[in-house]
Design a protein around this motif. Structure first.
Motif, mmCIF file in Angstrom:
data_model
loop_
_atom_site.group_PDB
_atom_site.id
_atom_site.type_symbol
_atom_site.label_atom_id
_atom_site.label_comp_id
_atom_site.label_asym_id
_atom_site.label_seq_id
_atom_site.Cartn_x
_atom_site.Cartn_y
_atom_site.Cartn_z
ATOM 1 N N THR A 88 0.709 -1.398 0.048
ATOM 2 C CA THR A 88 0.230 -0.261 0.076
ATOM 3 C C THR A 88 1.047 1.535 0.373
ATOM 4 O O THR A 88 0.532 2.471 -0.343
ATOM 5 C CB THR A 88 -0.829 0.652 0.981
ATOM 6 O OG1 THR A 88 -0.175 0.087 2.379
ATOM 7 C CG2 THR A 88 -2.325 -1.400 1.367
ATOM 8 N N THR A 99 -10.229 -10.432 -7.761
ATOM 9 C CA THR A 99 -11.043 -9.009 -7.445
ATOM 10 C C THR A 99 -11.462 -8.795 -6.260
ATOM 11 O O THR A 99 -11.010 -7.871 -5.500
ATOM 12 C CB THR A 99 -12.379 -8.906 -8.524
ATOM 13 O OG1 THR A 99 -12.353 -9.167 -9.571
ATOM 14 C CG2 THR A 99 -12.759 -7.307 -8.415
ATOM 15 N N GLN A 114 -8.434 -8.252 -4.425
ATOM 16 C CA GLN A 114 -7.834 -6.949 -4.808
ATOM 17 C C GLN A 114 -8.044 -6.044 -3.990
ATOM 18 O O GLN A 114 -7.517 -4.602 -3.263
ATOM 19 C CB GLN A 114 -7.589 -6.627 -6.313
ATOM 20 C CG GLN A 114 -6.907 -7.389 -6.997
ATOM 21 C CD GLN A 114 -5.476 -8.132 -6.754
ATOM 22 O OE1 GLN A 114 -4.753 -7.749 -5.863
ATOM 23 N NE2 GLN A 114 -5.610 -9.907 -6.845
ATOM 24 N N SER A 115 -9.619 -5.719 -3.658
ATOM 25 C CA SER A 115 -10.229 -4.950 -3.237
ATOM 26 C C SER A 115 -10.374 -4.896 -1.513
ATOM 27 O O SER A 115 -10.620 -3.685 -1.459
ATOM 28 C CB SER A 115 -11.760 -5.167 -3.595
ATOM 29 O OG SER A 115 -11.981 -6.188 -3.404
ATOM 30 N N ASP A 117 -5.707 -1.631 -0.876
ATOM 31 C CA ASP A 117 -4.949 -0.977 -1.449
ATOM 32 C C ASP A 117 -3.941 -1.363 -1.624
ATOM 33 O O ASP A 117 -3.445 -0.493 -1.855
ATOM 34 C CB ASP A 117 -5.788 0.081 -0.691
ATOM 35 C CG ASP A 117 -5.378 1.640 -1.607
ATOM 36 O OD1 ASP A 117 -6.035 1.204 -3.478
ATOM 37 O OD2 ASP A 117 -5.764 2.519 -1.523
ATOM 38 N N GLY A 138 -2.418 -2.510 -8.280
ATOM 39 C CA GLY A 138 -3.779 -3.101 -8.402
ATOM 40 C C GLY A 138 -3.745 -4.752 -8.512
ATOM 41 O O GLY A 138 -3.966 -5.275 -7.830
ATOM 42 N N CYS A 139 -2.391 -4.788 -8.268
ATOM 43 C CA CYS A 139 -2.465 -6.428 -8.670
ATOM 44 C C CYS A 139 -1.109 -6.242 -7.956
ATOM 45 O O CYS A 139 -0.251 -5.748 -8.256
ATOM 46 C CB CYS A 139 -1.839 -7.133 -9.712
ATOM 47 S SG CYS A 139 -0.507 -8.410 -8.944
ATOM 48 N N THR A 143 3.385 -4.597 -8.916
ATOM 49 C CA THR A 143 3.282 -4.008 -7.337
ATOM 50 C C THR A 143 4.814 -4.373 -6.903
ATOM 51 O O THR A 143 5.919 -3.688 -7.201
ATOM 52 C CB THR A 143 2.376 -3.915 -6.420
ATOM 53 O OG1 THR A 143 1.174 -2.817 -7.225
ATOM 54 C CG2 THR A 143 2.700 -2.469 -5.633
ATOM 55 N N LEU A 149 -6.034 -5.210 -13.863
ATOM 56 C CA LEU A 149 -6.164 -5.406 -12.761
ATOM 57 C C LEU A 149 -5.547 -3.882 -12.027
ATOM 58 O O LEU A 149 -6.074 -3.031 -11.487
ATOM 59 C CB LEU A 149 -5.652 -6.621 -11.500
ATOM 60 C CG LEU A 149 -6.273 -7.932 -11.166
ATOM 61 C CD1 LEU A 149 -4.786 -8.539 -10.607
ATOM 62 C CD2 LEU A 149 -7.189 -7.668 -10.367
ATOM 63 N N LYS A 178 -7.477 0.138 -10.646
ATOM 64 C CA LYS A 178 -7.023 1.417 -10.076
ATOM 65 C C LYS A 178 -6.686 2.352 -10.592
ATOM 66 O O LYS A 178 -7.461 2.331 -10.115
ATOM 67 C CB LYS A 178 -5.665 -0.562 -9.389
ATOM 68 C CG LYS A 178 -4.948 0.457 -8.292
ATOM 69 C CD LYS A 178 -5.871 0.413 -7.084
ATOM 70 C CE LYS A 178 -5.499 1.392 -5.990
ATOM 71 N NZ LYS A 178 -5.493 2.083 -4.742
ATOM 72 N N ASP A 198 -10.075 3.591 -11.066
ATOM 73 C CA ASP A 198 -10.821 3.460 -9.903
ATOM 74 C C ASP A 198 -12.457 2.727 -10.485
ATOM 75 O O ASP A 198 -12.932 4.156 -10.297
ATOM 76 C CB ASP A 198 -10.773 4.758 -9.977
ATOM 77 C CG ASP A 198 -11.924 4.147 -8.370
ATOM 78 O OD1 ASP A 198 -11.735 2.923 -7.875
ATOM 79 O OD2 ASP A 198 -12.535 5.716 -7.512
ATOM 80 N N PRO A 255 -13.527 -0.660 -10.401
ATOM 81 C CA PRO A 255 -13.743 -2.112 -10.604
ATOM 82 C C PRO A 255 -14.494 -2.745 -11.778
ATOM 83 O O PRO A 255 -13.933 -4.440 -11.922
ATOM 84 C CB PRO A 255 -13.853 -2.344 -9.155
ATOM 85 C CG PRO A 255 -14.282 -1.053 -9.135
ATOM 86 C CD PRO A 255 -14.079 -0.435 -9.495
#
Length: 196
Positions: free
Chosen positions: A24, A95, A98-99, A102, A106-107, A111, A172, A176, A179, A181
Motif C-alpha cells: 500500500t 477481484t 485486490q479490493s 488498496d 492493482g496486482c 506492484t 487489475l 486500480k 478506480d 472495478p
C-alpha cells in the motif's frame, strides 16, 4: 470448556504488517522502523526472524504466491463446475483479493515486481515462477474445456491462456488506475465470449 484463541506469532504479525505496508505504501518507502511501529513488534524480534528487509520481502512473496495458488488451484479443480463458472470464480477471487487491500498497482505481484525487480533476483524469480504456474493452470483449464466440448474445438490453448493472463493482470492495473472495478467483470464477459 473454554476455547483459546490461536495465538499469532510476532513473526507472522511482522510479516503481515510488512505485506500491508509494502503493497500500500511501497517497498522502498517502507522502513523497518515503519514495520516496527505498525506491527508493535520490536525491531530486535523482527531481525531475529528476518535478517534484512529483503529477507522479509522474500518470505512475504512466498506466502502471497502460496495463498493465491491455493485459491486458484482449488477453484480450477472443481470439475463439477463448468469452465466458464470456474473462470468467473477465479476472476472474482482475484477481484475480491485486490479490493480487500488498496494495492498500489492493482496486482500485488505487479506492484512488488516493479518496485524490486532490479534489486532482488530471488523475488523476481519467485514472481516469474508464480506467473508461469498460473499460465500453465489456465492452459490445463482451457484444455479441459475443449475436451469437454464447453469451448471451441479450434481454440488455440497456449495463446488464449497468455491472452487471458495478461488481460487479467492489465485489467487489475487499469481497474486500480481508473478506480473502475467494473472493468474486471467486463473483461470476464469479453473473454468468455471469445472462448465460445
Amino acid at each position: 470448556m473454554t476455547k483459546t484463541k490461536p495465538t499469532v506469532s510476532n513473526k507472522d504479525v511482522a510479516l503481515q504488517t510488512a505485506m500491508m505496508l509494502f503493497l500500500t505504501k511501497g517497498y522502498h518507502v517502507t522502513s523497518m522502523d515503519d514495520i516496527v511501529k505498525a506491527s508493535k513488534v520490536s525491531k530486535t524480534n523482527i531481525y531475529y526472524h528476518f535478517k534484512s528487509k529483503e529477507e522479509l520481502l522474500i518470505a512475504m512473496v512466498d506466502q502471497l504466491t502460496a495463498r493465491y495458488e491455493r485459491q486458484i488451484l482449488s477453484v480450477a479443480a472443481q470439475e463439477d463446475l463448468t469452465i466458464a463458472v470456474r473462470l468467473e470464480r477465479i476472476v472474482n477471487m482475484l477481484t475480491t483479493n485486490q479490493s480487500s487491500m488498496d494495492v498500489l498497482g492493482g496486482c500485488p505481484f505487479l506492484t512488488l515486481y516493479m518496485q524490486t525487480s532490479t534489486e532482488s533476483e530471488q523475488v523476481r524469480s519467485q514472481i516469474k515462477q508464480f506467473f508461469d504456474r498460473q499460465l500453465h493452470a489456465l492452459e490445463r483449464l482451457l484444455e479441459a474445456g475443449v475436451r469437454n466440448q464447453e469451448l471451441r474445438s479450434d481454440l488455440q490453448v497456449q495463446p488464449t491462456a497468455a491472452l487471458m493472463l495478461t488481460s487479467i493482470e492489465g485489467a487489475l492495473f487499469i481497474a486500480k488506475a481508473c478506480d473502475n472495478p467494473r472493468i474486471l467483470q467486463d473483461l470476464l464477459q469479453g473473454l468468455l465470449a471469445l472462448l465460445k
